[in-house]
Design an enzyme around this catalytic site. Sequence first.
Site, PDB file in Angstrom:
ATOM      1  N   ASP A  80       2.495  93.365  76.978  1.00 20.76           N
ATOM      2  CA  ASP A  80       3.374  92.139  77.153  1.00 20.76           C
ATOM      3  C   ASP A  80       3.938  92.195  75.687  1.00 20.76           C
ATOM      4  OD1 ASP A  80       3.853  89.357  77.151  1.00 20.76           O
ATOM      5  OD2 ASP A  80       1.795  88.613  77.754  1.00 20.76           O
TER       6      ASP A  80
HETATM    7  C1  BGC Z   1       3.909  86.082  77.999  1.00 21.69           C
HETATM    8  C2  BGC Z   1       4.024  86.669  79.187  1.00 21.69           C
HETATM    9  C3  BGC Z   1       5.451  86.739  79.583  1.00 21.69           C
HETATM   10  C4  BGC Z   1       6.291  87.617  78.338  1.00 21.69           C
HETATM   11  C5  BGC Z   1       7.734  87.554  78.814  1.00 21.69           C
HETATM   12  C6  BGC Z   1       4.856  86.713  76.903  1.00 21.69           C
HETATM   13  O1  BGC Z   1       4.692  85.867  75.635  1.00 21.69           O
HETATM   14  O2  BGC Z   1       2.485  86.328  77.643  1.00 21.69           O
HETATM   15  O3  BGC Z   1       3.223  85.905  80.326  1.00 21.69           O
HETATM   16  O4  BGC Z   1       5.705  87.343  80.814  1.00 21.69           O
HETATM   17  O5  BGC Z   1       6.165  86.721  77.191  1.00 21.69           O
HETATM   18  O6  BGC Z   1       8.364  86.547  78.564  1.00 21.69           O
END
Ligand code: BGC
Length: 752
Positions: free
Chosen positions: A311
């Site tokens: 993430d």
């Molecule tokens: C979130 C994810 C997301 C990623 C990309 C992160 O901050 O936790 O769920 O897919 O950002 O945008």
Amino acid sequence: MGISPHSLIRRLSFLLAALLLTALSSAEEEIENQVSSLLRRMTLEEKAGQMTQLTLGAVSSSEASSENPEAHEFDTDKLRHALINKHVGSILNVHNVAFSIKQWNELLSEIQTVATKETRLKIPILYGIDSVHGANYVREGTLFPHNLGLAATRNRLLVERCHAVTALETRSAGIPWNFGPSLDIGRQPLWSRYVETFGEDVYITRVMAEAAIRGLQGSSLSSPKSVAATAKHFLAYSLPASGHDRTQTLLPEHDLREYFLPPFTTAIEQGVQAIMVNSGEVNGIPVHASHEMLSKLLREELKFDGVIVSDWEDVKKLHNLHRVAPDLKEAVRIAVHAGIDMCMAPYDFHFSNNLIKLVEEGILPESRLDESVRRILRMKFSLGLFDNPVLPASTAGEIGSEEAHETSLQAARESLVLLKNEGVLPLERKGQILLTGPGCRSLAALHGSWSYTWQGTDEAAYPEGLETILQSFNNGHGRENVLWARGAQWDGSTDFDYAMNKARNADVVVCVLAEKPSTETPGNIPDLSMPDNQLRLVRRLATGKPLILIVLGNRPRLITEIAGHCHAIIYAGHPGPHGGKALYELLTGQFNPSGRLPFTYPRHPNSLLTYDHKHSDSVGPDKETPGFNPLYEFGHGLSYTSFTFSDLKLNSSTLTKEDDIILSVKVTNTGSRRGKETVEVFTRDLFASITPSVKRLRAFRQVELEAGEAKNVTLKIPVKELAYHGLENAPVIEPGEFDVMVGKLTERIRVK
Ligand code: BGC
């Protein structure tokens, strides 16, 4: 002797299935060969680059904004440096605000032109996006209710259809990879991403995971209608002890496997292409650092061979937030050793630079990189990106079609849960309605987070033509019959007197309470109560006039102290663009509500138990005060008709672990209008070595009945589904008795 038509059909279908399998395996084999030959030609730097994902902002010069959505421009030097010199394999995200389909296509062409014409190996970029509830970063995209609302529909085919539209519209933008569905289980109502879950139940989440992934990935990843799906966030992200996003989860391994793991197992069985890692820590170990979770559990035990993506900036955070790595190089080593394939870096090259060093210094073997790069390239080939880097051969391109919006409206209708109705609903379609509360004139309150922007609160970023609840009521009820007063606002301010004046002239008051949309850290709250100014508004409006409460929001904010003042209550979550229309239709009886709560609606701030709690949790201080006493139970949801269950029958009262429970129950519509009922089957393990839950949902099926009509509904539950994660750290069914329950009916079985 001749062959009967029946056996001829059987033989032919076997033959077809065999041919399909052979074709599939030869296609897979071809992909493996292509991957191997490419991998052989890659340098260490190219491999480390493939494993790196940057955000669009890192290669852009001017930012788009809601005022100027066309403003986005690449910084071509940065883009070419990232792709040509740093060999970056993947890009994600929008730059601030949703782009139009035309912008997306141009943007993807520009990226892919550099990647496939100017780089040495001409490997296309894998672009990823969060299409969380529809293609929410495509300006013309069709948005849907958030997952929590979809779970309330209990309608798996509808959920699959919503995700199929999402896939088509995301892919039409040129984006082949979606970061969804979220398969975190909603067992901590304070959590800021509660609305992104399918609720608190394991079985519902598994069913919806299957439907969502089927809808997203379709039958072929290279189709113009499909995207690769990502199950996220592995594992136990949704149970932060503090209630705050990305903080520590404390969880015994038994519970982790019993409640949090099964949706991911289902996703893997369904062929999900990628899994995203939990940004938080579980029992003191950041999941990005957990070899135990990512390699032992996910790879070895669950046999997941797709892409494990980190993430946002989470490898770096092993050093600067979680502090398990004294420097970035060690953070990279830990994360790659743990098992990640791709690092959502997302701003710089700390990951690939350090990865190269680690291999050169002999700390990580290059073969470890080969494993990850193989998975990433395999996904790129399966998506058909080498043949069509921007759009698949024949692009469907039908974005925001009437049919897609009809599906969204249907999902909104079925997502609404009628919690209470003291005979006031349905309303007659005449008389004066006062609409008040912060939710009634807000598009953001209907859509929620991940709507055109991350938090969804910038309404200037929303496309034109969308309806607020007020506009839908004006359209349905006639502007002259709708009064409006804001009453209370998100900044805490109030205007009760104005609302009370208007209420005097109204026949009915509809109060739309709403928490301000949010997700992730900006959505952290210290208190589950609905904000005080909103609660006070309802208390002021409780004058005896019919008072209908609509609750919008991200999670079940507490409404206990005002629920008694309201004659009807509807839980709407974030129902999406057609929420206003659906709410007006529900209130005026144009359809019969069928939504069921996918969570337990809490009564008190410190009683946040789920329906499948332990027996000891049910014990209260005295007979009158039960230990488990939610405001509304999981599965609750009223209709404008009534149903009864009778004649619960099981195929046998003694079964083995290999058998199926075949259950039939008669459902009768005892009211005066057509309606849809969800038959939910729960089981209770009477005695077990690890304390059993009071009940667990094992199956559900919907049935639509005319007034007075009755039907027998049959459901099948394999006995092995009654297993729980036992003392030996494996699923077990201990011989003994189980109750099988539908509504108030119970039958007992003995499992040998
Ligand atoms: C979130 C994810 C997301 C990623 C990309 C992160 O901050 O936790 O769920 O897919 O950002 O945008």
